[in-house]
Design a protein around this motif. Structure first.
Motif, PDB file in Angstrom:
ATOM      1  N   HIS A 271      41.987  10.977   5.949  1.00  0.00           N
ATOM      2  CA  HIS A 271      41.940   9.513   5.879  1.00  0.00           C
ATOM      3  C   HIS A 271      40.549   8.924   6.146  1.00  0.00           C
ATOM      4  O   HIS A 271      40.338   7.732   6.003  1.00  0.00           O
ATOM      5  CB  HIS A 271      42.972   8.894   6.836  1.00  0.00           C
ATOM      6  N   LEU A 272      39.582   9.791   6.521  1.00  0.00           N
ATOM      7  CA  LEU A 272      38.213   9.319   6.722  1.00  0.00           C
ATOM      8  C   LEU A 272      37.309   9.635   5.526  1.00  0.00           C
ATOM      9  O   LEU A 272      36.106   9.407   5.580  1.00  0.00           O
ATOM     10  CB  LEU A 272      37.606   9.930   7.990  1.00  0.00           C
ATOM     11  N   GLY A 273      37.898  10.157   4.463  1.00  0.00           N
ATOM     12  CA  GLY A 273      37.100  10.444   3.273  1.00  0.00           C
ATOM     13  C   GLY A 273      36.272  11.703   3.431  1.00  0.00           C
ATOM     14  O   GLY A 273      36.240  12.331   4.484  1.00  0.00           O
ATOM     15  N   ARG A 274      35.569  12.068   2.359  1.00  0.00           N
ATOM     16  CA  ARG A 274      34.796  13.314   2.361  1.00  0.00           C
ATOM     17  C   ARG A 274      33.287  13.083   2.286  1.00  0.00           C
ATOM     18  O   ARG A 274      32.514  13.978   2.564  1.00  0.00           O
ATOM     19  CB  ARG A 274      35.193  14.189   1.149  1.00  0.00           C
ATOM     20  N   LYS A 275      32.879  11.887   1.879  1.00  0.00           N
ATOM     21  CA  LYS A 275      31.451  11.673   1.619  1.00  0.00           C
ATOM     22  C   LYS A 275      30.624  11.832   2.895  1.00  0.00           C
ATOM     23  O   LYS A 275      30.958  11.307   3.950  1.00  0.00           O
ATOM     24  CB  LYS A 275      31.219  10.291   1.011  1.00  0.00           C
ATOM     25  N   CYS A 276      29.535  12.571   2.766  1.00  0.00           N
ATOM     26  CA  CYS A 276      28.567  12.730   3.857  1.00  0.00           C
ATOM     27  C   CYS A 276      27.213  12.975   3.214  1.00  0.00           C
ATOM     28  O   CYS A 276      26.978  14.036   2.647  1.00  0.00           O
ATOM     29  CB  CYS A 276      28.950  13.888   4.774  1.00  0.00           C
ATOM     30  N   THR A 277      26.343  11.997   3.288  1.00  0.00           N
ATOM     31  CA  THR A 277      25.005  12.153   2.702  1.00  0.00           C
ATOM     32  C   THR A 277      23.940  12.415   3.762  1.00  0.00           C
ATOM     33  O   THR A 277      22.867  12.920   3.457  1.00  0.00           O
ATOM     34  CB  THR A 277      24.610  10.889   1.926  1.00  0.00           C
ATOM     35  N   ASP A 278      24.242  12.060   5.008  1.00  0.00           N
ATOM     36  CA  ASP A 278      23.295  12.231   6.110  1.00  0.00           C
ATOM     37  C   ASP A 278      24.041  12.837   7.289  1.00  0.00           C
ATOM     38  O   ASP A 278      25.017  12.265   7.769  1.00  0.00           O
ATOM     39  CB  ASP A 278      22.699  10.881   6.511  1.00  0.00           C
ATOM     40  N   LEU A 279      23.577  13.993   7.740  1.00  0.00           N
ATOM     41  CA  LEU A 279      24.261  14.720   8.806  1.00  0.00           C
ATOM     42  C   LEU A 279      23.336  14.817  10.011  1.00  0.00           C
ATOM     43  O   LEU A 279      22.221  15.332   9.911  1.00  0.00           O
ATOM     44  CB  LEU A 279      24.647  16.113   8.310  1.00  0.00           C
ATOM     45  N   TRP A 280      23.797  14.283  11.135  1.00  0.00           N
ATOM     46  CA  TRP A 280      23.019  14.313  12.378  1.00  0.00           C
ATOM     47  C   TRP A 280      23.698  15.285  13.335  1.00  0.00           C
ATOM     48  O   TRP A 280      24.878  15.115  13.662  1.00  0.00           O
ATOM     49  CB  TRP A 280      22.936  12.908  12.981  1.00  0.00           C
ATOM     50  N   LEU A 281      22.941  16.299  13.802  1.00  0.00           N
ATOM     51  CA  LEU A 281      23.524  17.371  14.602  1.00  0.00           C
ATOM     52  C   LEU A 281      22.793  17.559  15.927  1.00  0.00           C
ATOM     53  O   LEU A 281      21.563  17.489  15.992  1.00  0.00           O
ATOM     54  CB  LEU A 281      23.456  18.702  13.834  1.00  0.00           C
ATOM     55  N   SER A 282      23.568  17.835  16.976  1.00  0.00           N
ATOM     56  CA  SER A 282      22.972  18.258  18.246  1.00  0.00           C
ATOM     57  C   SER A 282      22.328  19.613  18.045  1.00  0.00           C
ATOM     58  O   SER A 282      22.918  20.489  17.401  1.00  0.00           O
ATOM     59  CB  SER A 282      24.054  18.358  19.335  1.00  0.00           C
ATOM     60  N   GLY A 283      21.158  19.796  18.609  1.00  0.00           N
ATOM     61  CA  GLY A 283      20.437  21.057  18.409  1.00  0.00           C
ATOM     62  C   GLY A 283      20.534  22.024  19.565  1.00  0.00           C
ATOM     63  O   GLY A 283      20.108  23.163  19.439  1.00  0.00           O
ATOM     64  N   ARG A 284      21.087  21.582  20.696  1.00  0.00           N
ATOM     65  CA  ARG A 284      21.071  22.429  21.883  1.00  0.00           C
ATOM     66  C   ARG A 284      22.458  22.638  22.469  1.00  0.00           C
ATOM     67  O   ARG A 284      23.353  21.835  22.278  1.00  0.00           O
ATOM     68  CB  ARG A 284      20.167  21.809  22.952  1.00  0.00           C
ATOM     69  N   GLY A 285      22.582  23.732  23.184  1.00  0.00           N
ATOM     70  CA  GLY A 285      23.792  23.986  23.946  1.00  0.00           C
ATOM     71  C   GLY A 285      24.911  24.639  23.156  1.00  0.00           C
ATOM     72  O   GLY A 285      24.741  25.075  22.017  1.00  0.00           O
ATOM     73  N   ARG A 286      26.053  24.686  23.794  1.00  0.00           N
ATOM     74  CA  ARG A 286      27.206  25.394  23.228  1.00  0.00           C
ATOM     75  C   ARG A 286      27.719  24.736  21.950  1.00  0.00           C
ATOM     76  O   ARG A 286      28.168  25.418  21.035  1.00  0.00           O
ATOM     77  CB  ARG A 286      28.315  25.488  24.273  1.00  0.00           C
ATOM     78  N   GLN A 287      27.677  23.403  21.896  1.00  0.00           N
ATOM     79  CA  GLN A 287      28.141  22.737  20.680  1.00  0.00           C
ATOM     80  C   GLN A 287      27.266  23.117  19.488  1.00  0.00           C
ATOM     81  O   GLN A 287      27.771  23.392  18.408  1.00  0.00           O
ATOM     82  CB  GLN A 287      28.152  21.215  20.839  1.00  0.00           C
ATOM     83  N   ALA A 288      25.944  23.157  19.694  1.00  0.00           N
ATOM     84  CA  ALA A 288      25.033  23.529  18.616  1.00  0.00           C
ATOM     85  C   ALA A 288      25.265  24.977  18.187  1.00  0.00           C
ATOM     86  O   ALA A 288      25.262  25.298  16.989  1.00  0.00           O
ATOM     87  CB  ALA A 288      23.589  23.333  19.057  1.00  0.00           C
ATOM     88  N   HIS A 289      25.497  25.856  19.160  1.00  0.00           N
ATOM     89  CA  HIS A 289      25.792  27.262  18.846  1.00  0.00           C
ATOM     90  C   HIS A 289      27.059  27.348  17.995  1.00  0.00           C
ATOM     91  O   HIS A 289      27.117  28.096  17.012  1.00  0.00           O
ATOM     92  CB  HIS A 289      25.968  28.046  20.148  1.00  0.00           C
ATOM     93  N   LYS A 290      28.055  26.561  18.361  1.00  0.00           N
ATOM     94  CA  LYS A 290      29.307  26.558  17.598  1.00  0.00           C
ATOM     95  C   LYS A 290      29.085  26.001  16.188  1.00  0.00           C
ATOM     96  O   LYS A 290      29.672  26.490  15.218  1.00  0.00           O
ATOM     97  CB  LYS A 290      30.352  25.735  18.349  1.00  0.00           C
ATOM     98  N   LEU A 291      28.239  24.982  16.081  1.00  0.00           N
ATOM     99  CA  LEU A 291      27.937  24.416  14.764  1.00  0.00           C
ATOM    100  C   LEU A 291      27.290  25.452  13.850  1.00  0.00           C
ATOM    101  O   LEU A 291      27.573  25.513  12.656  1.00  0.00           O
ATOM    102  CB  LEU A 291      27.003  23.213  14.911  1.00  0.00           C
ATOM    103  N   VAL A 292      26.423  26.272  14.419  1.00  0.00           N
ATOM    104  CA  VAL A 292      25.748  27.314  13.633  1.00  0.00           C
ATOM    105  C   VAL A 292      26.757  28.310  13.090  1.00  0.00           C
ATOM    106  O   VAL A 292      26.668  28.742  11.939  1.00  0.00           O
ATOM    107  CB  VAL A 292      24.685  28.047  14.486  1.00  0.00           C
ATOM    108  N   HIS A 293      27.747  28.665  13.907  1.00  0.00           N
ATOM    109  CA  HIS A 293      28.662  29.759  13.558  1.00  0.00           C
ATOM    110  C   HIS A 293      30.019  29.303  13.010  1.00  0.00           C
ATOM    111  O   HIS A 293      30.887  30.133  12.758  1.00  0.00           O
ATOM    112  CB  HIS A 293      28.865  30.663  14.778  1.00  0.00           C
ATOM    113  N   SER A 294      30.188  28.004  12.821  1.00  0.00           N
ATOM    114  CA  SER A 294      31.445  27.492  12.282  1.00  0.00           C
ATOM    115  C   SER A 294      31.242  26.961  10.867  1.00  0.00           C
ATOM    116  O   SER A 294      30.137  26.611  10.477  1.00  0.00           O
ATOM    117  CB  SER A 294      31.990  26.365  13.167  1.00  0.00           C
TER     118      SER A 294
END
Length: 197
Positions: A42-65
């Motif tokens: 229900h939030l749509g699929r469009k994403c033209t600009d992606l802002w990501l945390s670069g540090r910590g466990r969340q960033a590690h998970k982002l790399v591997h997910s």
């Protein structure tokens, strides 16, 4: 609000129950963050600009997910943590401080097809924090502004009309949430930002 630029939609990670697919698709540019609140249908699929945390466990998970985002369609990838100090990073690894390790370069590689890739500078982040602190007393000693507020400030500074949805102004205790809410309200009063109805 400037009339010569199309508005950009910034979707925060607070819960959104309304079906906004049609509204999302009507924007040329749509900004999302980290795991994009799971990217429910229900939030749509469009994403033209992606802002990501670069540090910590969340960033590690982002790399591997797997993120269900087409990197070929990304106009920009922004890492919201400044480049790390290599010596400090080595110490963190030796001490096992996983929450302090930087994964920005791995994220840059993962989303290499993005047209533009950059990191927020320490100076820019501190300048925004100083601006927020002029709005009042924070709840606790903040470390830096949230990614969402950094994105809002970035596009407002570029003269882009900003529309937002999914901002609850709560989360990690080291963000100055009360001041970020005031900052957004100030931009709204100035006609530089509006909430997506």
């Amino acid at each position: 609000m400037p009339e010569n630029k199309e508005p950009i939609l910034i979707i925060g990670n607070a819960p959104i129950t309304a079906d906004i697919r049609a509204e999302v698709d009507s924007y040329t540019r749509v900004v999302r963050f980290n795991f994009c609140a799971g990217m429910p249908q229900h939030l749509g699929r469009k994403c033209t600009d992606l802002w990501l945390s670069g540090r910590g466990r969340q960033a590690h998970k982002l790399v591997h997910s797997h993120l269900d985002i087409d990197a070929q369609q990304l106009l920009s990838l922004v890492i919201t943590d400044p480049p790390p100090n290599p010596v400090t990073q080595t110490c963190f690894r030796l001490l096992g401080r996983q929450g302090s390790l930087d994964h920005g370069e791995a994220l840059m590689t993962k989303f290499a097809p993005a047209h533009s890739k950059k990191r927020i500078t320490a100076a820019a982040r501190q300048q925004l924090l100083a601006e927020l602190l002029r709005l009042g007393q924070p709840e606790c000693k903040p470390k830096w502004p949230s990614s969402g507020t950094q994105a809002i400030a970035h596009f407002v500074a570029a003269g882009t009309p900003v529309h937002i949805i999914g901002f609850g102004f709560q989360g990690w205790k080291r963000h100055p949430w009360r001041l970020e809410r005031r900052y957004v309200a100030k931009l709204q009063e100035q006609g530089k930002l509006r909430y997506l109805a």
